[in-house]
Design an enzyme around this catalytic site. Structure first.
Site, PDB file in Angstrom:
ATOM      1  N   THR B  13       8.045 -13.928   5.065  1.00  0.00           N
ATOM      2  CA  THR B  13       6.922 -13.418   4.273  1.00  0.00           C
ATOM      3  C   THR B  13       7.362 -13.065   2.854  1.00  0.00           C
ATOM      4  O   THR B  13       6.788 -13.558   1.874  1.00  0.00           O
ATOM      5  CB  THR B  13       6.341 -12.152   4.949  1.00  0.00           C
ATOM      6  OG1 THR B  13       5.990 -12.498   6.298  1.00  0.00           O
ATOM      7  CG2 THR B  13       5.110 -11.672   4.225  1.00  0.00           C
ATOM      8  N   VAL B  14       8.392 -12.234   2.750  1.00  0.00           N
ATOM      9  CA  VAL B  14       8.814 -11.796   1.416  1.00  0.00           C
ATOM     10  C   VAL B  14       9.474 -12.941   0.648  1.00  0.00           C
ATOM     11  O   VAL B  14       9.226 -13.132  -0.544  1.00  0.00           O
ATOM     12  CB  VAL B  14       9.753 -10.570   1.501  1.00  0.00           C
ATOM     13  CG1 VAL B  14      10.237 -10.157   0.120  1.00  0.00           C
ATOM     14  CG2 VAL B  14       9.041  -9.400   2.172  1.00  0.00           C
ATOM     15  N   GLU B 129      15.895  -2.341  -4.957  1.00  0.00           N
ATOM     16  CA  GLU B 129      14.640  -1.640  -5.260  1.00  0.00           C
ATOM     17  C   GLU B 129      13.601  -1.848  -4.161  1.00  0.00           C
ATOM     18  O   GLU B 129      12.877  -0.921  -3.789  1.00  0.00           O
ATOM     19  CB  GLU B 129      14.076  -2.144  -6.595  1.00  0.00           C
ATOM     20  CG  GLU B 129      12.744  -1.543  -7.014  1.00  0.00           C
ATOM     21  CD  GLU B 129      12.831  -0.040  -7.297  1.00  0.00           C
ATOM     22  OE1 GLU B 129      13.514   0.321  -8.251  1.00  0.00           O
ATOM     23  OE2 GLU B 129      12.220   0.745  -6.550  1.00  0.00           O
ATOM     24  N   VAL B 132      12.913   0.435  -0.602  1.00  0.00           N
ATOM     25  CA  VAL B 132      12.210   1.712  -0.450  1.00  0.00           C
ATOM     26  C   VAL B 132      10.876   1.659  -1.199  1.00  0.00           C
ATOM     27  O   VAL B 132      10.845   1.347  -2.394  1.00  0.00           O
ATOM     28  CB  VAL B 132      13.051   2.886  -1.006  1.00  0.00           C
ATOM     29  CG1 VAL B 132      12.317   4.211  -0.799  1.00  0.00           C
ATOM     30  CG2 VAL B 132      14.414   2.942  -0.348  1.00  0.00           C
ATOM     31  N   GLY B 134       8.491  -0.386  -1.254  1.00  0.00           N
ATOM     32  CA  GLY B 134       7.982  -1.704  -1.647  1.00  0.00           C
ATOM     33  C   GLY B 134       7.836  -1.917  -3.131  1.00  0.00           C
ATOM     34  O   GLY B 134       8.827  -1.893  -3.867  1.00  0.00           O
ATOM     35  N   GLY B 187      -2.779  -6.515  11.302  1.00  0.00           N
ATOM     36  CA  GLY B 187      -1.503  -6.942  10.740  1.00  0.00           C
ATOM     37  C   GLY B 187      -0.728  -5.841  10.041  1.00  0.00           C
ATOM     38  O   GLY B 187       0.277  -6.098   9.386  1.00  0.00           O
ATOM     39  N   ASP B 201      11.990   3.676  10.420  1.00  0.00           N
ATOM     40  CA  ASP B 201      11.871   2.968   9.136  1.00  0.00           C
ATOM     41  C   ASP B 201      11.828   3.965   7.970  1.00  0.00           C
ATOM     42  O   ASP B 201      12.490   3.767   6.943  1.00  0.00           O
ATOM     43  CB  ASP B 201      10.608   2.107   9.152  1.00  0.00           C
ATOM     44  CG  ASP B 201      10.344   1.438   7.823  1.00  0.00           C
ATOM     45  OD1 ASP B 201      11.053   0.470   7.501  1.00  0.00           O
ATOM     46  OD2 ASP B 201       9.441   1.903   7.088  1.00  0.00           O
ATOM     47  N   LYS B 205      14.592   4.545   4.807  1.00  0.00           N
ATOM     48  CA  LYS B 205      14.243   4.638   3.389  1.00  0.00           C
ATOM     49  C   LYS B 205      14.707   5.965   2.794  1.00  0.00           C
ATOM     50  O   LYS B 205      15.173   6.011   1.654  1.00  0.00           O
ATOM     51  CB  LYS B 205      12.733   4.455   3.218  1.00  0.00           C
ATOM     52  CG  LYS B 205      12.298   3.020   3.539  1.00  0.00           C
ATOM     53  CD  LYS B 205      10.798   2.917   3.748  1.00  0.00           C
ATOM     54  CE  LYS B 205      10.363   1.487   4.009  1.00  0.00           C
ATOM     55  NZ  LYS B 205       8.967   1.403   4.506  1.00  0.00           N
TER      56      LYS B 205
END
Lengths: 435, 435
Positions: B13-14, B129, B132, B134, B187, B201, B205
């Site tokens: 995805t990214v 960057e 954390v 996004g 999603g 998660d 971060k």
């Protein structure tokens, strides 16, 4: 560790804050930054006024020439303010081979272009994070953090004085005059508040922010500007009733065809928008990018230490050599062709408050004029009489062209059933809300 | 204009988002950035799955060796995820002389230290960057924008999945299970949501953010972690009644004596705190510095394009050579001596919800135990019965030591008038509010 010599020109509020960080927190700062900032000079014409700060001997000087002719000074920090002496200082500093850091938004917005060009010619940098939104690292975020984005809009509260006044009008039910007097008493407003309350300070900041956000060398004169001094308590109250808070906003927007619109004015902000909740002396700016979506930056936009925080960040960036790279390589004005639209060409929703004779046919006359100018009405609200003859009539419009509205209001102004000068406040809406 | 060759490892995805910006927006990006990012390789084991993106010939490869042995590749972008293969990729890339950009918070938080050391040894940088919050330029702001500050706390919502679930429990009156199912359908949550809803998660971060905020190489295992899966609709409702919204917060704080406390848990956030108004998949982090005061950063903390926005910003920073300076010169771990306090040692206010027999003397018994453990009660609320025998009893405490509270609750657990496992939620308060 490398040591870099810094000179602070202007030993006022911010200059004292910068000196305090460098002198009292120097070791910790050097440990964090990886470079030591050595405050070699503090230069001011008045060296006797007490600043509550111990300075080492030989640091204080009233001779700018001495500072500029000292080849060991690498960075000059212009904190004098104003646009005349400050211009000369920055110009001389660049010509003397110094990098410059400044917090001076008026200087940059009104006379910044020749200085930026001169810096490029001299292979030196001018850093100016502190010039917009004080301690908030906004320019850094826009310029570097969001570099992957085509930015479509910036919308923000960038003047703490106005926000303080409007917050106290809203929460305390004060008149503009009362809230201004309170702000002056508490040191949030100057004795002559014109630059703040008239919107000029916000326009300075929007000019600078737009350079980075839109990559275009827009001028201060491109910003449409309206202040808060005509806001009435009645408009604050009706706004609350309709779900809005009044804020002085600086809005820059990229429109279809690459045109920009740049404006500073009071606006109705819906409660669902985070900007509606920014209170007191705080600033906040929402930046919308094509990849990142909506981002918001919030904090204190003025004051000694918040502003000094941003100045020192620029000093570190310059001392590490990163600002030099940024200044040289980053194409700040890559989109130089952008043209700025006049205020008549923007579209907005509007809040209109008329004072009308309490008599049949008046509403029909007003709405008739609006309709003929293609302004469609979203809602209408009539309240208790103001006095023996007149009632307030509130109209919220759908999106309309400002030029059309102005023509309609001119025509309505000729009706003898309506008092002159209705209150007119732009409404920001869904489009400005995080999605 | 200089051109720098980039390889994206992991075409998920990214990775697709990053490739999209470099391929479709490359010219505009180069114009803004002052450097051209040339996407030389996209490397993945699966090259056939459609990604909805045109890629030039010869860009796609399934051979990591080919990428790493190509001396013209200067930056490797690790977007594989996970902590095993990703570790090997980053290690090999550094040894092959590449600079690294990654969005992988699990890798950094759990196994980042040896990689950061290796990068320093190899004179290369690792930029992160995107790991954390996004798309929000949070690490940049903390590391560079606030460098003048000793940061005393970071308090934030850094997991969009949990915030989405809690928002829908609060605004829609859903149960945890219903809200999770909805988030999965849309999603916003994975099929196995453990890492998100369990707080892991967020703890990843917070670990990374703490490196930059506190200059200390804290470990993932130093973060106390509690998820949202035990939050009941009753607690949401009582919270609203008392003026709070429940948010999953990541909190890092510098205490007296230089100790840190690091924790992730649900918390009652007062409506006066901007974090209470961060809804849906948005993230926001408040950072408090000694010079700047409170600042807040808000935006989308996940998703393809917001995350890609942060990755590309790091690519530009690395390609311009600024990240190299930052990585080498900035002492990220200057305050390495900091010790991290256990959760028993923190102080907090607490919301406690007991289910008690509706019988005289029960309140006295509970408050007696609390009092003996030095826990003072701020307010008390009793509501309609839950069933034939029990009523809910809500107690809000003043500031108390968590260790004391735990001992008190263990003792209360032995009372046969009180059902086991009372709901216990920490309350953030004035101290966390902008001042």
């Amino acid at each position: 560790m490398e040591s870099v010599n810094v000179a602070v020109i202007g030993f006022g509020t911010v200059g004292t804050g910068v000196a305090r960080i460098l002198l009292e927190g120097g070791d910790a700062l050097a440990a964090r930054a990886g470079v030591r900032l050595n405050l070699k000079y503090i230069c001011d014409t008045d060296l006797t006024r007490p600043r509550g700060l111990q300075t080492p001997p030989d640091v204080l000087t009233d001779s700018l020439d001495r500072v500029l002719s000292d080849g060991s000074v690498q960075i000059v920090c212009e904190l004098v303010g104003g646009t005349r002496i400050a211009f000369d200082i920055v110009e001389k500093a660049l010509r003397a081979g110094k990098n410059v850091v400044t917090a001076n938004k008026a200087l940059l917005a009104e006379r910044g272009m020749p200085l930026l060009k001169l810096a490029a010619e001299c292979d030196r940098s001018i850093a100016f994070e502190a010039s917009v939104a004080g301690g908030i690292p906004l320019l850094l975020s826009v310029r570097d953090g969001l570099v992957a984005n085509r930015i479509s809009s910036v919308t923000g509260i960038v003047n703490g004085t106005c926000n303080y006044i409007l917050t106290h009008m809203t929460d305390g039910g004060l008149s503009y005059e009362q809230a201004l007097a309170e702000a002056q008493q508490k040191g949030y407003a100057e004795a002559d508040p014109t630059l703040d309350v008239g919107g000029g300070d916000s326009a300075h900041k929007l000019t600078i922010l737009s350079w980075l956000a839109f990559g275009s060398p827009v001028g201060f004169e491109d910003v449409y500007c309206e202040g808060i001094d005509r806001i009435q308590p009645a408009d604050i109250r009706f706004g609350l009733e309709l779900g809005y808070r009044i804020k002085l906003l600086a809005i820059g927007r990229r429109n279809g065809g690459g045109c920009l619109s740049l404006r500073v004015h009071p606006a109705f902000v819906p409660r669902s928008n985070p900007l509606a909740h920014v209170s007191g002396a705080y600033n906040a700016v929402m930046v919308r990018g094509d990849a990142v979506g909506d981002t918001l930056y919030y904090g204190l936009g003025a004051g000694q230490m918040p502003t000094a925080s941003a100045v020192v960040a620029d000093l570190v960036d310059t001392a590490l050599g990163r600002m030099g790279i940024t200044f040289k390589r980053r194409q700040l004005f890559c989109d130089a062709a952008a043209t700025v639209r006049g205020i008549d060409e923007i579209s907005s929703r509007y809040y209109l408050r008329f004072e009308v004779l309490d008599r049949p046919g008046v509403l029909a006359a007003i709405t008739g004029v609006l309709g003929r100018h293609d302004i469609s009405i979203a809602s209408c609200l009539q309240h208790e009489p103001i006095d023996a003859t007149h009632v307030p009539l509130i109209i919220m419009t759908h999106l309309a062209r400002e030029g059309n509205l102005r023509r309609a209001l001119a025509e309505i102004g000729s009706l003898d059933t309506v008092r002159p000068d209705p209150a007119t406040i732009r409404v920001i809406d869904d489009e400005e809300r995080p999605q």
